[in-house]
Design a protein around this motif. Structure first.
Motif, PDB file in Angstrom:
ATOM      1  N   CYS A   4     111.987  55.915  33.211  1.00  0.00           N
ATOM      2  CA  CYS A   4     110.625  55.886  32.687  1.00  0.00           C
ATOM      3  C   CYS A   4     109.781  54.894  33.469  1.00  0.00           C
ATOM      4  N   SER A   5     110.105  54.682  34.732  1.00  0.00           N
ATOM      5  CA  SER A   5     109.396  53.701  35.537  1.00  0.00           C
ATOM      6  C   SER A   5     107.931  54.065  35.769  1.00  0.00           C
ATOM      7  N   ASN A   6     107.589  55.344  35.610  1.00  0.00           N
ATOM      8  CA  ASN A   6     106.205  55.769  35.838  1.00  0.00           C
ATOM      9  C   ASN A   6     105.351  55.714  34.568  1.00  0.00           C
ATOM     10  N   VAL A   7     105.918  55.269  33.457  1.00  0.00           N
ATOM     11  CA  VAL A   7     105.182  55.176  32.192  1.00  0.00           C
ATOM     12  C   VAL A   7     104.169  54.043  32.272  1.00  0.00           C
ATOM     13  N   LYS A   8     102.961  54.326  31.810  1.00  0.00           N
ATOM     14  CA  LYS A   8     101.917  53.302  31.805  1.00  0.00           C
ATOM     15  C   LYS A   8     102.071  52.431  30.574  1.00  0.00           C
ATOM     16  N   GLY A   9     101.667  51.194  30.712  1.00  0.00           N
ATOM     17  CA  GLY A   9     101.691  50.270  29.586  1.00  0.00           C
ATOM     18  C   GLY A   9     102.991  49.507  29.481  1.00  0.00           C
ATOM     19  N   LYS A  10     103.067  48.709  28.441  1.00  0.00           N
ATOM     20  CA  LYS A  10     104.233  47.874  28.198  1.00  0.00           C
ATOM     21  C   LYS A  10     105.452  48.739  27.928  1.00  0.00           C
ATOM     22  N   LYS A  11     106.635  48.285  28.371  1.00  0.00           N
ATOM     23  CA  LYS A  11     107.856  49.086  28.252  1.00  0.00           C
ATOM     24  C   LYS A  11     108.966  48.407  27.454  1.00  0.00           C
ATOM     25  N   SER A  12     108.813  47.127  27.117  1.00  0.00           N
ATOM     26  CA  SER A  12     109.868  46.380  26.443  1.00  0.00           C
ATOM     27  C   SER A  12     109.234  45.319  25.541  1.00  0.00           C
ATOM     28  N   TRP A  13     109.849  45.082  24.362  1.00  0.00           N
ATOM     29  CA  TRP A  13     109.277  44.176  23.371  1.00  0.00           C
ATOM     30  C   TRP A  13     110.310  43.173  22.854  1.00  0.00           C
TER      31      TRP A  13
END
Length: 72
Positions: A4-13
């Motif tokens: 999912c490297s091309n997903v925009k926005g934050k990826k981890s919380w």
């Protein structure tokens, strides 16, 4: 394995570990409008598919987040 490297926005919380699932879901969906937060009880069976529009929130019996939620 898909990425999912091309997903925009934050990826981890990591900051939501130790909070309630409701609070975590609200934070996640506010910080990345491209994902849906899904609460899953720790130890439950889940599919192995990678979905870049999903963030699983693994919680304990008290509904407290136990793992860092991330896109995928």
């Amino acid at each position: 394995m898909a990425s999912c490297s091309n997903v925009k926005g934050k990826k981890s919380w990591p900051e939501v570990v130790g909070t309630s699932s409701q609070a975590a879901a609200t934070i996640i969906e506010r910080q990345n409008e491209n994902v849906e937060a899904v609460v899953v009880e720790e130890g439950s069976s889940v599919s192995t598919d990678v979905r870049c529009d999903r963030v699983r929130i693994f919680v304990d019996d008290n509904n407290i987040v136990k793992e860092v939620p991330k896109v995928g």
